[in-house]
Design a protein around this motif. Structure first.
Motif, PDB file in Angstrom:
ATOM      1  N   SER A  64       1.098  -1.159  -0.074  1.00 39.12           N
ATOM      2  CA  SER A  64      -0.111   0.231  -0.125  1.00 39.12           C
ATOM      3  C   SER A  64       0.770   1.153   0.175  1.00 39.12           C
ATOM      4  O   SER A  64       2.000   1.180   0.628  1.00 39.12           O
ATOM      5  CB  SER A  64      -0.775   0.057   1.174  1.00 39.12           C
ATOM      6  OG  SER A  64      -1.980  -0.827   1.219  1.00 39.12           O
ATOM      7  N   HIS A  80      -3.502  -0.886  -3.306  1.00 38.03           N
ATOM      8  CA  HIS A  80      -2.601  -2.194  -3.475  1.00 38.03           C
ATOM      9  C   HIS A  80      -1.995  -1.955  -4.805  1.00 38.03           C
ATOM     10  O   HIS A  80      -2.694  -1.455  -5.716  1.00 38.03           O
ATOM     11  CB  HIS A  80      -3.789  -3.298  -3.630  1.00 38.03           C
ATOM     12  CG  HIS A  80      -3.067  -4.612  -4.062  1.00 38.03           C
ATOM     13  ND1 HIS A  80      -3.000  -4.887  -5.678  1.00 38.03           N
ATOM     14  CD2 HIS A  80      -2.447  -5.513  -3.670  1.00 38.03           C
ATOM     15  CE1 HIS A  80      -2.380  -6.013  -5.644  1.00 38.03           C
ATOM     16  NE2 HIS A  80      -2.008  -6.411  -4.495  1.00 38.03           N
ATOM     17  N   GLU A 104      -8.277  -0.424   1.568  1.00 34.03           N
ATOM     18  CA  GLU A 104      -8.639  -0.968   0.090  1.00 34.03           C
ATOM     19  C   GLU A 104      -7.841  -2.169  -0.156  1.00 34.03           C
ATOM     20  O   GLU A 104      -7.953  -2.726  -1.190  1.00 34.03           O
ATOM     21  CB  GLU A 104      -8.621   0.027  -0.720  1.00 34.03           C
ATOM     22  CG  GLU A 104      -9.416   1.293  -0.763  1.00 34.03           C
ATOM     23  CD  GLU A 104      -8.840   2.365   0.393  1.00 34.03           C
ATOM     24  OE1 GLU A 104      -7.875   2.201   0.757  1.00 34.03           O
ATOM     25  OE2 GLU A 104      -9.525   3.176   0.747  1.00 34.03           O
ATOM     26  N   GLU A 106      -6.835  -5.427   0.750  1.00 38.42           N
ATOM     27  CA  GLU A 106      -7.504  -6.864   0.704  1.00 38.42           C
ATOM     28  C   GLU A 106      -8.452  -6.823  -0.758  1.00 38.42           C
ATOM     29  O   GLU A 106      -8.125  -7.735  -1.307  1.00 38.42           O
ATOM     30  CB  GLU A 106      -8.367  -7.336   1.858  1.00 38.42           C
ATOM     31  CG  GLU A 106      -7.320  -7.409   3.105  1.00 38.42           C
ATOM     32  CD  GLU A 106      -6.292  -8.371   2.904  1.00 38.42           C
ATOM     33  OE1 GLU A 106      -6.420  -9.415   2.070  1.00 38.42           O
ATOM     34  OE2 GLU A 106      -5.213  -8.427   3.278  1.00 38.42           O
ATOM     35  N   ASN A 107      -9.124  -5.708  -0.655  1.00 35.86           N
ATOM     36  CA  ASN A 107     -10.178  -5.786  -2.099  1.00 35.86           C
ATOM     37  C   ASN A 107      -9.236  -5.794  -3.347  1.00 35.86           C
ATOM     38  O   ASN A 107      -9.464  -6.379  -4.320  1.00 35.86           O
ATOM     39  CB  ASN A 107     -10.995  -4.610  -2.014  1.00 35.86           C
ATOM     40  CG  ASN A 107     -11.925  -4.807  -3.154  1.00 35.86           C
ATOM     41  OD1 ASN A 107     -12.414  -5.770  -3.484  1.00 35.86           O
ATOM     42  ND2 ASN A 107     -12.333  -3.556  -3.780  1.00 35.86           N
ATOM     43  N   GLY A 108      -8.107  -4.897  -3.297  1.00 38.30           N
ATOM     44  CA  GLY A 108      -7.294  -4.908  -4.510  1.00 38.30           C
ATOM     45  C   GLY A 108      -6.344  -5.993  -4.615  1.00 38.30           C
ATOM     46  O   GLY A 108      -6.290  -6.560  -5.744  1.00 38.30           O
ATOM     47  N   ALA A 110      -7.654  -9.108  -3.587  1.00 43.26           N
ATOM     48  CA  ALA A 110      -8.388 -10.138  -4.529  1.00 43.26           C
ATOM     49  C   ALA A 110      -8.611  -9.782  -5.869  1.00 43.26           C
ATOM     50  O   ALA A 110      -8.603 -10.946  -6.793  1.00 43.26           O
ATOM     51  CB  ALA A 110      -9.875 -10.166  -3.556  1.00 43.26           C
ATOM     52  N   HIS A 111      -9.022  -8.571  -6.235  1.00 42.31           N
ATOM     53  CA  HIS A 111      -9.180  -8.274  -7.742  1.00 42.31           C
ATOM     54  C   HIS A 111      -7.782  -8.552  -8.489  1.00 42.31           C
ATOM     55  O   HIS A 111      -8.169  -9.156  -9.593  1.00 42.31           O
ATOM     56  CB  HIS A 111      -9.399  -6.640  -7.726  1.00 42.31           C
ATOM     57  CG  HIS A 111      -9.540  -6.156  -9.275  1.00 42.31           C
ATOM     58  ND1 HIS A 111     -10.584  -6.407  -9.890  1.00 42.31           N
ATOM     59  CD2 HIS A 111      -8.946  -5.425 -10.052  1.00 42.31           C
ATOM     60  CE1 HIS A 111     -10.804  -6.177 -10.838  1.00 42.31           C
ATOM     61  NE2 HIS A 111      -9.630  -5.333 -11.051  1.00 42.31           N
ATOM     62  N   ASN A 114      -8.085 -12.360  -9.102  1.00 42.51           N
ATOM     63  CA  ASN A 114      -9.109 -12.816 -10.121  1.00 42.51           C
ATOM     64  C   ASN A 114      -8.692 -12.425 -11.270  1.00 42.51           C
ATOM     65  O   ASN A 114      -8.936 -13.283 -12.211  1.00 42.51           O
ATOM     66  CB  ASN A 114     -10.342 -12.145  -9.619  1.00 42.51           C
ATOM     67  CG  ASN A 114     -10.982 -12.821  -8.230  1.00 42.51           C
ATOM     68  OD1 ASN A 114     -10.588 -13.994  -7.947  1.00 42.51           O
ATOM     69  ND2 ASN A 114     -11.815 -11.785  -7.857  1.00 42.51           N
TER      70      ASN A 114
END
Length: 142
Positions: A64, A80, A104, A106-108, A110-111, A114
Motif C-alpha cells: 500500500s 494495493h 482497500e 484486501e479488495n485490491g 483479491a481483484h 482474480n
C-alpha cells in the motif's frame, strides 16, 4: 613474497565482503513501513501487506502506498500495488517502522488475483510521478 601478497589480497577481500554484508538490505517482511527515493516524495510511505510466490512471476510483494502528493492521485493513496520482489528494494529508502495497509488493500489484492495480474518492476518514483498522472485524462479531482 607471493604468500604475503596472497595474504594481503585475502584480507582485503574479506574486508570488502564484511562491508558488503554490513550494508546488505533488510529482508522485506509483512508490516514493514518504508520511505522511498524521489524528489518531492519525502512523505510517501510504503507498507508491505503480503508476500507470495506467484507462478510465472516469482516472488511478489504487495504494498500500500500513502502520502502521495495530491497532484499525482486523488486521496494521496494507492490501496494495493504488486511489485516484483527482486525490483522493489532498489526503490525503497529507509525503513521507518511498521504500519498498516490501506483499507482497500484486501479488495485490491483479491481483484489482482482474480484478474491474474502482473507485478511492477519500475521505480516507485516513476510510477507515482509519470504513470499515475497519465491515468487521468485531465487534472485529478481535488
Amino acid at each position: 613474497m607471493p604468500i604475503r601478497f596472497l595474504t594481503l589480497t585475502l584480507a582485503a577481500m574479506a574486508s570488502l565482503f564484511s562491508i558488503a554484508a554490513a550494508q546488505a538490505p533488510v529482508p522485506l517482511a509483512v508490516g514493514q513501513e518504508w520511505s522511498i527515493h524521489g524528489e518531492g516524495l519525502e512523505d510517501v510511505r510504503v507498507v508491505i501487506g503480503h508476500i507470495e510466490e506467484v507462478e510465472g512471476l516469482g516472488p511478489v510483494v504487495h504494498i500500500s502506498v500513502s502520502g502521495i502528493p495530491p497532484e499525482y492521485t486523488p486521496g494521496g493513496m494507492i490501496g494495493h500495488l504488486p511489485y516484483q520482489a527482486s525490483a522493489l528494494p532498489a526503490f525503497l529508502d529507509t525503513q521507518t517502522g511498521t504500519g498498516e495497509v490501506a483499507p482497500e488493500f484486501e479488495n485490491g489484492l483479491a481483484h489482482w488475483r482474480n484478474a491474474g495480474g502482473g507485478a511492477f518492476d519500475i521505480s516507485l518514483e516513476e510510477l507515482i510521478t509519470v504513470l499515475l498522472p497519465a491515468s487521468y485524462p485531465t487534472d485529478p479531482p481535488k
